[in-house]
Design an enzyme around this catalytic site. Structure first.
Site, mmCIF file in Angstrom:
data_model
loop_
_atom_site.group_PDB
_atom_site.id
_atom_site.type_symbol
_atom_site.label_atom_id
_atom_site.label_comp_id
_atom_site.label_asym_id
_atom_site.label_seq_id
_atom_site.Cartn_x
_atom_site.Cartn_y
_atom_site.Cartn_z
ATOM 1 N N GLU A 146 -30.748 -27.571 68.473
ATOM 2 C CA GLU A 146 -31.027 -26.049 68.523
ATOM 3 C C GLU A 146 -31.928 -25.818 67.396
ATOM 4 O O GLU A 146 -31.854 -25.067 66.426
ATOM 5 C CB GLU A 146 -29.641 -25.544 68.042
ATOM 6 C CG GLU A 146 -28.713 -25.603 69.234
ATOM 7 C CD GLU A 146 -27.430 -24.940 69.042
ATOM 8 O OE1 GLU A 146 -27.064 -24.641 67.802
ATOM 9 O OE2 GLU A 146 -26.551 -24.403 69.839
ATOM 10 N N GLU B 94 -23.860 -27.886 76.093
ATOM 11 C CA GLU B 94 -22.786 -27.624 75.339
ATOM 12 C C GLU B 94 -22.008 -26.325 75.565
ATOM 13 O O GLU B 94 -22.570 -25.383 76.193
ATOM 14 C CB GLU B 94 -23.325 -27.316 73.696
ATOM 15 C CG GLU B 94 -23.457 -28.530 73.130
ATOM 16 C CD GLU B 94 -24.007 -27.939 71.741
ATOM 17 O OE1 GLU B 94 -23.289 -27.093 71.049
ATOM 18 O OE2 GLU B 94 -24.896 -28.851 70.853
ATOM 19 N N HIS C 234 -12.678 -26.503 65.624
ATOM 20 C CA HIS C 234 -13.204 -26.204 66.796
ATOM 21 C C HIS C 234 -12.791 -26.837 67.957
ATOM 22 O O HIS C 234 -12.419 -27.948 68.000
ATOM 23 C CB HIS C 234 -14.969 -26.543 66.736
ATOM 24 C CG HIS C 234 -15.909 -25.916 67.558
ATOM 25 N ND1 HIS C 234 -15.784 -26.208 69.065
ATOM 26 C CD2 HIS C 234 -16.926 -25.077 67.616
ATOM 27 C CE1 HIS C 234 -16.821 -25.730 69.857
ATOM 28 N NE2 HIS C 234 -17.371 -24.862 68.841
HETATM 29 C C1 GAL Z 1 -23.742 -25.317 68.667
HETATM 30 C C2 GAL Z 1 -24.261 -26.689 67.913
HETATM 31 C C3 GAL Z 1 -23.171 -27.695 68.039
HETATM 32 C C4 GAL Z 1 -21.919 -27.019 67.289
HETATM 33 C C5 GAL Z 1 -21.445 -25.970 68.253
HETATM 34 C C6 GAL Z 1 -20.172 -25.379 67.865
HETATM 35 O O1 GAL Z 1 -24.715 -24.463 68.470
HETATM 36 O O2 GAL Z 1 -25.466 -27.210 68.664
HETATM 37 O O3 GAL Z 1 -23.710 -28.697 67.211
HETATM 38 O O4 GAL Z 1 -22.096 -26.731 66.030
HETATM 39 O O5 GAL Z 1 -22.385 -25.020 68.160
HETATM 40 O O6 GAL Z 1 -19.892 -24.272 68.788
#
Ligand code: GAL
Length: 677
Positions: free
Chosen positions: A156, A314, A365
């Protein structure tokens, strides 16, 4: 016909996610169990090493790859492929201590301390060198491993650095762009407030306690930041392509991210991937709306590579940890949300992350495997169920969404709108763009989201919401598009400025579009948030208007709707012009979505696009290959709905044959395969 897969090694949809064994090296039992659980959930690929620098190189020059060797090999032996990251998204403490220039400087000119992530200086020669050494090691060591399918460069990319090195590069970039300081002064209109520069050396970045009044300079700073980030990314990629040229490259983009222009960056990548975290279940927002905003990003991502399938890199199977209130997804929503990404052109469903961290920032998370550690959780079972669904959708992999309508969304134009000082505070650029996307797609037709360097010729319809900044070249391109038979629908703020934000002289819309739209937009009224006006259409219906009302004069265009009140009562609000073989509609006010939906439905139907009526909060998307259509219907209601005028076919998810009427269960999905006629 041979099915085209993104990766020959995985002739199916990808299913998996971020996997961080570097955090678990002292737990061999857990690492063993991971593979068992992955197989049970039908996971076929994982992303590793994303933030693993301190485990890969615990001290400068001392590399430690044994744990990664073991993981890549064990996973491969079990049929699970690796997407391998370069770890530049976060730095070990030794690196910042030795090379403080790697730490970013903020917009007040203050250097960060060591910590968190996504905060390196992209100009730092020392950091670039460290990254090059690391990436060379990774490429040489793993480039020919049969388990490796893709490089995941950094994580990111985002943000900006204001350090002296970046300032120097900004000046160089400006010199290249403007050649002389005089030309820069003219482009930035810097005689205003006596801000003319006499040399490039006087220019600083737009510090928050410095030059914030010159929008053109801020716009160039944003363009520069993209260029500098891309330049850093290209350096990251170099050793990967040198030592492992057969392995494709991606980096993960973000939803509606406004810090960088992804369009030029996408050209350096082989595969587009992005991280999707919709705010499902937000009070006061329908699931259908959340879904439409997400679909907007899916469309944008697939069109960075002209419709090539992308990867959902993701997503959260349960909850996230960074929203103010992290409500967990309701049963069934994970499946629905994941299949929406497939319907919109993704060939994967990947998660953040496979196993929940034991400690630190993302401890709570959501993940596929909970702290509890077994397959007994609801979320694990939903993920495993989705693994089965994705296996059934293997025939869809490689197929594409194809449509004849597109919405133009340039990030620099977004910046330009955000930089307008004055008019209304309610700019709501992205909300507006998404509202147009949602209104159009409620007709059941897909809509591509494209940038202005795309070839427009395959589209019958182009939607231009708030296209405020139009260069002369883009003006010509649009003019030619309509002349050749294209249809455009544009809104208020069209063509006020050129690409350094100088106003077009001679009346708006500028860049020669006044001739195309056959209107003159004399002035814009930015009304108070509590105020409303309305437009009245030919059939006498009224539609509410807020924020912006432009006062238009027709210069040949037909009037489709006029204002209901105020001093511009009865003056044109929506117009239609015929130009060449095409036509152009102009919407001069921020009108309610009900109007947009009707206008888009009617226009799409007249152009022969495959419109249909859908229940509220139901989406339809179609992927196709040479032989078949794959028609997805997705129900974002927690109630059963019935569908009519369905494209009949065999449901790949249940094996049932479906006729022209069907039911969708709460949060249900159909994927109907039918031969192309
Ligand atoms: C994303 C990031 C991940 C993790 C995720 C949590 O933006 O790439 O590493 O932090 O958020 O939602």
């Amino acid at each position: 016909m041979k099915q085209q897969f993104l990766f020959d090694k995985i002739p199916a949809m990808l299913h998996g996610g971020d996997y961080n064994p570097d955090q678990w090296v002292k737990y061999p039992e857990i690492l063993k169990k991971d593979i068992e659980l992955m197989k049970e959930a039908r996971i076929n690929c994982v992303s590793m090493g994303i933030f693993a620098w301190s485990m890969l190189e615990p001290e400068e020059g001392r590399y430690q790859f044994d744990w990664l060797d073991e993981r890549i090999e064990s996973l491969y032996q079990n049929g699970i492929y690796t997407i391998l990251a370069t770890p530049s998204g976060a730095r070990p403490a030794w690196l910042d201590k030795k090379y403080p220039e790697a730490m970013r400087v903020d917009s007040y000119g203050q250097r960060n301390h060591h910590g968190v992530r996504h905060n390196h200086c992209p100009s730092s020669p020392a950091y670039r060198e460290k990254v090059r050494e690391m990436n060379t090691q990774l490429a040489k060591r793993y480039g020919s491993h049969p388990g490796l399918i893709l490089w995941h460069v950094s994580n990111e990319y985002g943000g900006a650095c204001y350090c002296p090195l970046c300032t120097e590069r900004f000046r160089e970039w400006l010199k290249k762009k403007y050649k002389t300081i005089d030309q820069l002064n003219d482009a930035w209109w810097s005689s205003f407030w006596s801000h003319r520069y006499t040399s490039f050396e006087e220019i600083e970045p737009p510090f928050q306690n410095g030059e914030t009044s010159m929008a053109a300079m801020q716009l160039d700073w944003k363009r520069f930041t993209t260029w500098n980030t891309q330049d850093f990314m290209e350096e990251e990629i170099k050793p990967l392509r040198e030592f492992a040229p057969q392995v494709p490259v991606t980096t993960n983009f973000m939803h509606l991210y406004g810090g960088l222009d992804y369009a030029p960056m996408a050209k350096d990548l082989d595969v587009i991937s992005w991280d999707s975290y919709p705010f499902w279940h937000r009070p006061g927002e329908s699931m259908g709306h959340t879904a439409a905003v997400t679909a907007f990003s899916h469309s944008q991502m697939r069109n960075y590579k002209q419709g090539q399938p992308f990867l959902l890199m993701e997503s959260a199977p349960g909850l996230v940890n960074w929203q103010p209130f992290n409500k967990i997804r309701r049963p069934g929503v994970h499946r629905l949300s994941s299949l929406q990404s497939v319907a919109c052109g993704s060939d994967s469903v990947q998660y953040f992350q496979f196993r929940k961290n034991r400690g630190s920032f993302e401890q709570y998370h959501g993940a596929v495997v909970d702290h509890e550690g077994s397959d007994r959780t609801r979320i694990f079972r939903e993920v495993a169920q989705l693994g089965e669904d994705l296996a059934k959708l293997a025939p869809v992999a490689g197929s594409r969404v194809k449509t004849q309508a597109a919405l133009l969304m340039d990030t620099p134009n977004r910046w330009a709108v955000e930089l307008i000082s004055g008019l209304s505070e309610h700019k709501e650029m992205m909300e507006t763009v998404c509202a147009h996307y949602e209104s159009f797609t409620s007709s059941g037709c897909d809509l591509d989201v494209i940038s202005s360097d795309t070839d427009f010729s395959s589209y019958k319809l182009l939607i231009l919401p708030m296209l405020y900044m139009i260069s002369d070249e883009l003006g010509e391109k649009l003019k030619d598009y309509v002349k050749q038979g294209g249809v455009v629908i544009a809104t208020y703020l069209l063509g006020y400025v050129g690409d350094t934000l100088l106003a077009h002289l001679g009346g708006f819309p500028g860049a020669n579009l006044r001739e195309v739209f056959q209107i003159w937009n004399e002035e814009i009224d930015s009304i108070y948030p509590s105020e409303r006006n309305a437009i009245r259409t030919g059939d006498g219906r009224l539609y509410e208007v807020r924020d912006y009302c432009e006062v238009l004069h027709t210069e040949g265009a037909e009037v489709l709707a006029s204002y209901e009140k105020d001093y511009y009562r009865d003056m044109p609000a929506v117009t239609l012009s015929h130009y060449g073989k095409g036509h152009a509609i102009y919407i001069g006010a921020r009108v309610e979505e009900d109007y947009l939906k009707k206008l888009y439905f009617k226009t799409a139907a007249a152009l022969g696009l495959p419109v249909c009526s859908l229940p509220e909060n139901v989406e339809k998307h179609v992927r196709e290959d040479e032989e078949n259509l794959y028609t997805f219907y997705l129900n974002f209601n927690d109630q059963r709905v019935s569908l009519h005028s369905v494209t009949p076919g065999g449901d790949l998810l249940t094996g049932q044959e479906i006729g022209d009427t069907a039911y969708l269960e709460p949060y249900g999905v159909l994927c109907l395969k039918s031969p192309k006629s």
